[in-house]
Scaffold this motif. Structure first.
Motif, mmCIF file in Angstrom:
data_model
loop_
_atom_site.group_PDB
_atom_site.id
_atom_site.type_symbol
_atom_site.label_atom_id
_atom_site.label_comp_id
_atom_site.label_asym_id
_atom_site.label_seq_id
_atom_site.Cartn_x
_atom_site.Cartn_y
_atom_site.Cartn_z
ATOM 1 N N ARG A 56 -4.575 103.464 9.580
ATOM 2 C CA ARG A 56 -5.338 104.157 10.384
ATOM 3 C C ARG A 56 -4.396 104.484 11.707
ATOM 4 O O ARG A 56 -5.151 105.563 12.564
ATOM 5 N N ARG A 57 -3.236 104.188 11.916
ATOM 6 C CA ARG A 57 -2.599 104.408 13.030
ATOM 7 C C ARG A 57 -0.991 104.542 12.735
ATOM 8 O O ARG A 57 -0.666 103.919 11.609
ATOM 9 N N LEU A 58 -0.332 105.453 13.577
ATOM 10 C CA LEU A 58 0.995 105.356 13.368
ATOM 11 C C LEU A 58 1.757 105.062 15.064
ATOM 12 O O LEU A 58 1.118 105.530 15.758
ATOM 13 N N ALA A 59 2.622 104.023 15.022
ATOM 14 C CA ALA A 59 2.949 103.680 16.259
ATOM 15 C C ALA A 59 4.473 103.533 16.145
ATOM 16 O O ALA A 59 5.071 103.133 15.089
ATOM 17 N N LEU A 60 5.241 103.974 17.169
ATOM 18 C CA LEU A 60 6.616 103.495 17.346
ATOM 19 C C LEU A 60 7.079 102.122 17.344
ATOM 20 O O LEU A 60 6.417 101.323 18.070
ATOM 21 N N THR A 61 7.995 101.802 16.691
ATOM 22 C CA THR A 61 8.678 100.630 16.824
ATOM 23 C C THR A 61 9.371 100.161 18.213
ATOM 24 O O THR A 61 9.724 101.346 18.597
ATOM 25 N N GLU A 62 9.616 99.110 18.542
ATOM 26 C CA GLU A 62 10.564 99.150 19.694
ATOM 27 C C GLU A 62 11.925 99.639 19.656
ATOM 28 O O GLU A 62 12.360 100.253 20.584
ATOM 29 N N ALA A 63 12.538 99.730 18.499
ATOM 30 C CA ALA A 63 13.627 100.410 17.942
ATOM 31 C C ALA A 63 13.677 101.855 18.194
ATOM 32 O O ALA A 63 14.278 102.794 18.660
ATOM 33 N N GLY A 64 12.198 102.385 17.787
ATOM 34 C CA GLY A 64 12.155 103.881 17.635
ATOM 35 C C GLY A 64 11.475 104.305 19.034
ATOM 36 O O GLY A 64 12.049 105.567 19.395
ATOM 37 N N LYS A 65 11.180 103.458 19.998
ATOM 38 C CA LYS A 65 10.932 104.148 21.314
ATOM 39 C C LYS A 65 12.029 104.820 21.920
ATOM 40 O O LYS A 65 12.045 105.934 22.377
ATOM 41 N N PRO A 66 13.111 104.129 22.375
ATOM 42 C CA PRO A 66 14.225 104.988 23.003
ATOM 43 C C PRO A 66 14.840 105.878 22.088
ATOM 44 O O PRO A 66 15.195 107.036 22.671
ATOM 45 N N LEU A 67 14.912 105.759 20.731
ATOM 46 C CA LEU A 67 15.494 106.988 19.893
ATOM 47 C C LEU A 67 14.501 108.302 19.995
ATOM 48 O O LEU A 67 14.915 109.263 19.873
ATOM 49 N N ALA A 68 12.995 107.853 20.078
ATOM 50 C CA ALA A 68 12.304 109.311 20.331
ATOM 51 C C ALA A 68 12.673 109.993 21.548
ATOM 52 O O ALA A 68 12.450 111.314 21.315
ATOM 53 N N ASP A 69 13.027 109.584 22.532
ATOM 54 C CA ASP A 69 13.813 110.382 23.781
ATOM 55 C C ASP A 69 14.976 111.123 23.311
ATOM 56 O O ASP A 69 15.132 112.174 23.687
ATOM 57 N N HIS A 70 15.774 110.440 22.513
ATOM 58 C CA HIS A 70 16.946 111.025 22.107
ATOM 59 C C HIS A 70 16.666 112.313 21.358
ATOM 60 O O HIS A 70 17.189 113.495 21.100
ATOM 61 N N ALA A 71 15.577 112.061 20.192
ATOM 62 C CA ALA A 71 15.067 113.006 19.415
ATOM 63 C C ALA A 71 14.669 114.200 20.061
ATOM 64 O O ALA A 71 14.979 115.466 19.904
ATOM 65 N N ALA A 72 13.811 113.978 21.076
ATOM 66 C CA ALA A 72 13.219 115.034 21.962
ATOM 67 C C ALA A 72 14.221 115.675 22.520
ATOM 68 O O ALA A 72 14.170 117.102 22.838
ATOM 69 N N ARG A 73 15.371 115.197 23.236
ATOM 70 C CA ARG A 73 16.325 115.893 23.958
ATOM 71 C C ARG A 73 17.190 116.842 22.908
ATOM 72 O O ARG A 73 17.542 117.896 23.212
ATOM 73 N N ILE A 74 17.562 116.296 21.674
ATOM 74 C CA ILE A 74 18.071 116.944 20.707
ATOM 75 C C ILE A 74 17.508 118.195 20.328
ATOM 76 O O ILE A 74 18.212 119.334 20.373
ATOM 77 N N VAL A 75 16.065 118.345 20.174
ATOM 78 C CA VAL A 75 15.444 119.538 19.879
ATOM 79 C C VAL A 75 15.386 120.317 21.085
ATOM 80 O O VAL A 75 15.566 121.569 20.849
ATOM 81 N N ALA A 76 15.146 119.758 22.200
ATOM 82 C CA ALA A 76 15.070 120.448 23.518
ATOM 83 C C ALA A 76 16.327 121.367 23.547
ATOM 84 O O ALA A 76 16.597 122.633 24.047
ATOM 85 N N GLU A 77 17.678 120.741 23.341
ATOM 86 C CA GLU A 77 18.866 121.388 23.637
ATOM 87 C C GLU A 77 19.107 122.366 22.543
ATOM 88 O O GLU A 77 19.506 123.504 22.835
ATOM 89 N N ALA A 78 18.734 122.334 21.158
ATOM 90 C CA ALA A 78 18.864 123.229 20.299
ATOM 91 C C ALA A 78 17.896 124.342 20.484
ATOM 92 O O ALA A 78 18.209 125.648 20.323
ATOM 93 N N ARG A 79 16.621 124.196 20.961
ATOM 94 C CA ARG A 79 15.790 125.336 21.486
ATOM 95 C C ARG A 79 16.593 126.137 22.491
ATOM 96 O O ARG A 79 16.439 127.244 22.722
ATOM 97 N N ALA A 80 16.843 125.348 23.723
ATOM 98 C CA ALA A 80 17.438 126.168 24.882
ATOM 99 C C ALA A 80 18.850 126.779 24.466
ATOM 100 O O ALA A 80 18.886 127.889 25.010
ATOM 101 N N ALA A 81 19.429 126.181 23.206
ATOM 102 C CA ALA A 81 20.638 127.012 23.139
ATOM 103 C C ALA A 81 20.252 128.594 22.456
ATOM 104 O O ALA A 81 21.055 129.590 22.613
ATOM 105 N N GLU A 82 19.210 128.160 21.776
ATOM 106 C CA GLU A 82 18.729 129.591 20.880
ATOM 107 C C GLU A 82 18.066 130.567 21.738
ATOM 108 O O GLU A 82 18.526 131.641 21.834
ATOM 109 N N GLU A 83 17.381 130.072 22.840
ATOM 110 C CA GLU A 83 16.792 130.878 23.649
ATOM 111 C C GLU A 83 17.593 131.607 24.772
ATOM 112 O O GLU A 83 17.354 132.637 25.009
ATOM 113 N N ALA A 84 18.648 130.835 25.067
ATOM 114 C CA ALA A 84 19.640 131.475 25.899
ATOM 115 C C ALA A 84 20.383 132.604 25.205
ATOM 116 O O ALA A 84 20.842 133.369 25.816
#
Length: 300
Positions: A56-84
């Motif tokens: 019924r649901r999908l939730a981040l583990t305690e280990a996954g929560k900080p790594l989610a922020d890192h993942a978001a930054r990785i994607v944002a950096e890649a998009r910014a580089a392409e867009e720049a």
């Protein structure tokens, strides 16, 4: 040296954003099986589970929560580089996600955005107005305006100006309860408190003397505008910024108290994610806001 599995990190970020393997797969144009395998591959490499999976649901583990922020930054950096790289040869185009405080956003930011969009017809702005402190990276904002004394942060912050706050009351309240002469007198008064300005009310006299007062009273709200009706009804004393209380001061429906003990001004900050890489459209908006949001704060 083993290279990072950037595809798996990007897919993980998409699953976090959509809270669903299926929705992430639809958004990025992959099969659900491919998405699931990429996340499993990343979990195996990291040696820990990233999600709690149930039917019924999908939730981040305690280990996954900080790594989610890192993942978001990785994607944002890649998009910014392409867009720049793309933006270097073209006029700024595309969508910008902008966060701003509710009352300030309506009074001061929205009118400026009309000018900005007129100057940049290829840009679209998604404006999110909230007095809550948004997580810029996790919620995918390109720019945020924040009125606060900022804690240490990995975010990039630029102070645009200072916003004066005023201690005010309706004349009817003061006629009934008396006018405080010293900040310490406020302990005997009813205070209307804006909860997003954490901590006690602080005052500083011209000679450098500091005083802090705990805010107790009949109403606490996470919106400064929500305090105004009770203030006008004579139910207490409030501490509010000029962009909210200015018109009522001009009309005389409220008056300033403790004029010799002004509360310290609060900084208006422009904040962006940690990366120095930003698309041209975001740079254009940052430059525009830095140039135009100084005067609206002056004298308020």
């Amino acid at each position: 040296m083993r290279l990072p599995d950037l595809e798996a990190w990007a897919i993980f970020a998409a699953v976090v954003e959509h809270r669903s393997f299926s929705a992430a797969a639809d958004d990025i144009g992959l099969s659900k099986a491919t998405v699931s395998k990429a996340v499993s591959r990343l979990e195996e490499h990291l040696g820990q589970s990233l999600f709690h999976r149930t039917s019924r649901r999908l939730a981040l583990t305690e280990a996954g929560k900080p790594l989610a922020d890192h993942a978001a930054r990785i994607v944002a950096e890649a998009r910014a580089a392409e867009e720049a790289a793309t933006d270097a040869a073209t006029a700024p185009v595309g969508r910008i996600r902008l966060a701003a405080p509710m009352s300030f956003g309506i009074a001061s930011v929205a009118p400026l955005l009309a000018r900005f969009l007129g100057q940049h017809p290829g840009i679209e702005i998604d404006l999110n107005l909230s007095d809550a402190q948004v997580d810029i990276v996790a919620e995918g904002f390109d720019v945020a305006l924040r009125i606060a004394d900022l804690p240490d942060s990995s975010l990039r912050a630029r102070r645009l100006c200072s916003i004066a706050t005023h201690i005010v009351a309706a004349p009817a309240y003061l006629a009934q309860h008396g006018t405080p002469k010293h900040p310490g007198d406020l302990s005997h008064h009813r205070l209307l408190h804006y909860s997003n300005l954490n901590g006690p009310w602080r005052f500083r006299r011209a000679d450098g003397t500091d005083v802090a007062v705990r805010a107790d009273g009949p109403l606490t709200a996470n919106s400064g505008e929500a305090l105004v009706p009770s203030l006008l009804a004579g139910l207490g004393i409030a501490r509010l910024p000029g962009f909210i209380i200015g018109p009522h001061l001009e009309s005389g429906s409220v008056v300033t108290v403790l004029a010799d003990w002004p509360p310290p001004p609060i900084g208006l900050h422009l904040m962006t994610p940690p990366s120095r890489l930003r698309p041209a459209r975001v740079e254009a908006l940052i430059t525009f806001l830095a140039e135009t949001l100084v005067d609206p704060c002056a004298g308020r």
